[in-house]
Design an enzyme around this catalytic site. Structure first.
Site, PDB file in Angstrom:
ATOM      1  N   CYS A  32      32.322  43.162  15.770  1.00  0.00           N
ATOM      2  CA  CYS A  32      32.580  44.591  15.529  1.00  0.00           C
ATOM      3  C   CYS A  32      31.275  45.352  15.285  1.00  0.00           C
ATOM      4  CB  CYS A  32      33.528  44.778  14.351  1.00  0.00           C
ATOM      5  SG  CYS A  32      32.967  44.015  12.815  1.00  0.00           S
ATOM      6  N   HIS A  84      34.336  45.276   8.529  1.00  0.00           N
ATOM      7  CA  HIS A  84      34.499  45.797   9.884  1.00  0.00           C
ATOM      8  C   HIS A  84      33.540  46.939  10.147  1.00  0.00           C
ATOM      9  CE1 HIS A  84      36.448  46.195  13.640  1.00  0.00           C
ATOM     10  NE2 HIS A  84      37.297  47.148  13.352  1.00  0.00           N
ATOM     11  N   ASN A 126      37.892  52.428  17.210  1.00  0.00           N
ATOM     12  CA  ASN A 126      37.910  50.997  16.904  1.00  0.00           C
ATOM     13  C   ASN A 126      37.504  50.202  18.152  1.00  0.00           C
ATOM     14  OD1 ASN A 126      38.288  48.667  15.417  1.00  0.00           O
ATOM     15  ND2 ASN A 126      40.392  49.128  14.844  1.00  0.00           N
TER      16      ASN A 126
END
Length: 409
Positions: A53, A336, A357
């Protein structure tokens, strides 16, 4: 950022919907969003079964920075950054005889470091993610099953002297699963090296700073945030929570995006594309349950309860004391990386950050999350931002602080 994989898998089968315009609510609790400010972003990517991520979100950030600076759209290569970063991290682990962590995770600074020192290439200059081992997307299960014990075996060797050949072997594993980083490539009819390509993107890599806010270090000083994936130990500016929040707001409203790192393991972060900083005491009251029942609910059932409350879920107001306590007791974790690119409000006037995302086009908003400002401020570990997006008075305080501490530019 270790809990990302589980959350990503939970998100895979969520239904999607267009988030650009206000929608009719399915129920009085479903938020109906109106966009206040939306800055340009590149396409939604999918990190799939990989702990990257940090890589996807930060390259997405720089793609947006390039869009703002030049108007050009690029698809930069995550595999290039991962290949270079995992080698650098392995070297550090071996130097320290294994007394630090080797893992899939990383930080926004890792991407900046690669761009500044090793360059970058476009996505199609390296093999498509997963293609080298017969998958359609990243799947690091077998890859890191080979990589981790290899690095550990070298780092924990009982030999009096090790040879440099371990790097050759490690590079072979990296290239086998990620692809070999090109020394030269052609893009739009022109030949580049990774360094010359990075130099052509129209960015000043010295423009980027990292911001955090914790009280165990003095405000308006710089320190390395104490999380394991911050393994290069870059310095972040430690600012009061209110200043940290104001920079975020100012950046987005003035056309900048923000590379955000924080906690998405909280119950208010849902797989449907929403995130609330839930006041659980009030939430259990609204749901008709008592606190004893709330505490006995599984995480999945708590999430379903929060989903049913929707935009009417009661929220806590974040405080500096609360942030510090949650960080110290391991509750506020480095889970994240995502990209903040806009601001929206629901039908009740509550404001949310629009966040890109890297789980593919999942959730109700096709890969976009609407995260309340309370959630973002409460759960920020740190974020990277262009220093030109910082309000003038805060930036001046930072400049004066560096002078007073005898630190150069």
């Amino acid at each position: 950022m270790k809990k990302i994989l589980t959350l990503a898998l939970l998100a895979v089968f969520a239904m999607s919907a267009n988030a650009a315009k206000p929608k009719k609510a399915a129920s009085s609790n479903k938020p109906v969003f109106t966009t206040i400010k939306e800055n340009p972003i590149t396409s939604i990517k999918d990190q799939n079964r990989s702990g990257t991520c940090w890589d996807y979100s930060t390259l997405s950030y720089f793609e947006s920075e390039i869009l703002k600076a030049t108007g050009k759209t690029y698809d930069l290569c995550e595999a290039f950054v991962a290949n270079k970063t995992y080698m650098d991290r392995a070297v550090q682990v071996v130097r320290l005889h294994g007394d630090c962590q080797f893992s899939q995770g990383g930080s926004a600074y890792d991407v900046l470091h690669v761009l500044k020192n090793q360059g970058i290439c476009p996505e199609d200059a390296m093999p498509f993610p997963g293609s080298l081992y017969g998958d359609s997307l990243n799947n690091f299960n077998e890859f890191f099953g080979q990589l981790e014990p290899y690095v550990a075996g070298i780092a924990k060797s009982t030999a009096n002297k090790i040879s440099s050949q371990w790097k050759v072997g490690l590079q072979g594993i990296l290239d086998a699963y990620l692809g070999q980083c090109p020394e030269k490539f052609t893009y739009e009819g022109k030949e580049y090296t990774p360094k010359s390509f990075a130099a052509s993107l129209g960015l000043n890599f010295d423009d980027y700073v990292t911001i955090t806010s914790y009280s165990h270090h003095p405000y308006y000083t710089q320190y390395a945030v104490e999380v394991q994936d911050n393994w290069r130990n870059p310095l972040s500016w430690n600012l009061p929570m209110e200043d940290m929040a104001r920079i975020l707001e100012n950046a987005v409203m003035n056309g900048y995006t923000v590379a955000w790192g924080g906690d998405v393991s909280e119950p208010g972060f849902t797989r449907k594309g929403l995130a609330y900083f839930v006041d659980t005491k009030k939430a259990e009251g609204l749901s008709g349950s008592d606190m004893a029942r709330w505490l006995k609910l599984s995480p999945a059932k708590r999430t379903n309860l929060i989903d049913s409350l929707g935009c009417k879920v009661p929220e806590l107001e974040p405080t500096a004391e609360q942030r510090q306590q949650r960080f110290d007791n391991w509750e506020l974790t480095d889970d994240h990386g995502m990209l903040i690119f806009g601001i929206a409000k629901d039908q009740h006037g509550k404001e949310y950050y629009m966040v890109k995302n890297s789980w593919g086009e999942t959730g109700d908003y096709k890969g976009i999350w609407y995260m309340t400002k309370n959630y973002i401020v409460a759960n920020t570990m740190d974020y990277m931002v262009n220093k030109n997006a910082i309000p003038a008075d805060i930036l001046q305080k930072m400049i004066e602080a560096k002078k007073n501490q005898g630190i150069g530019d």
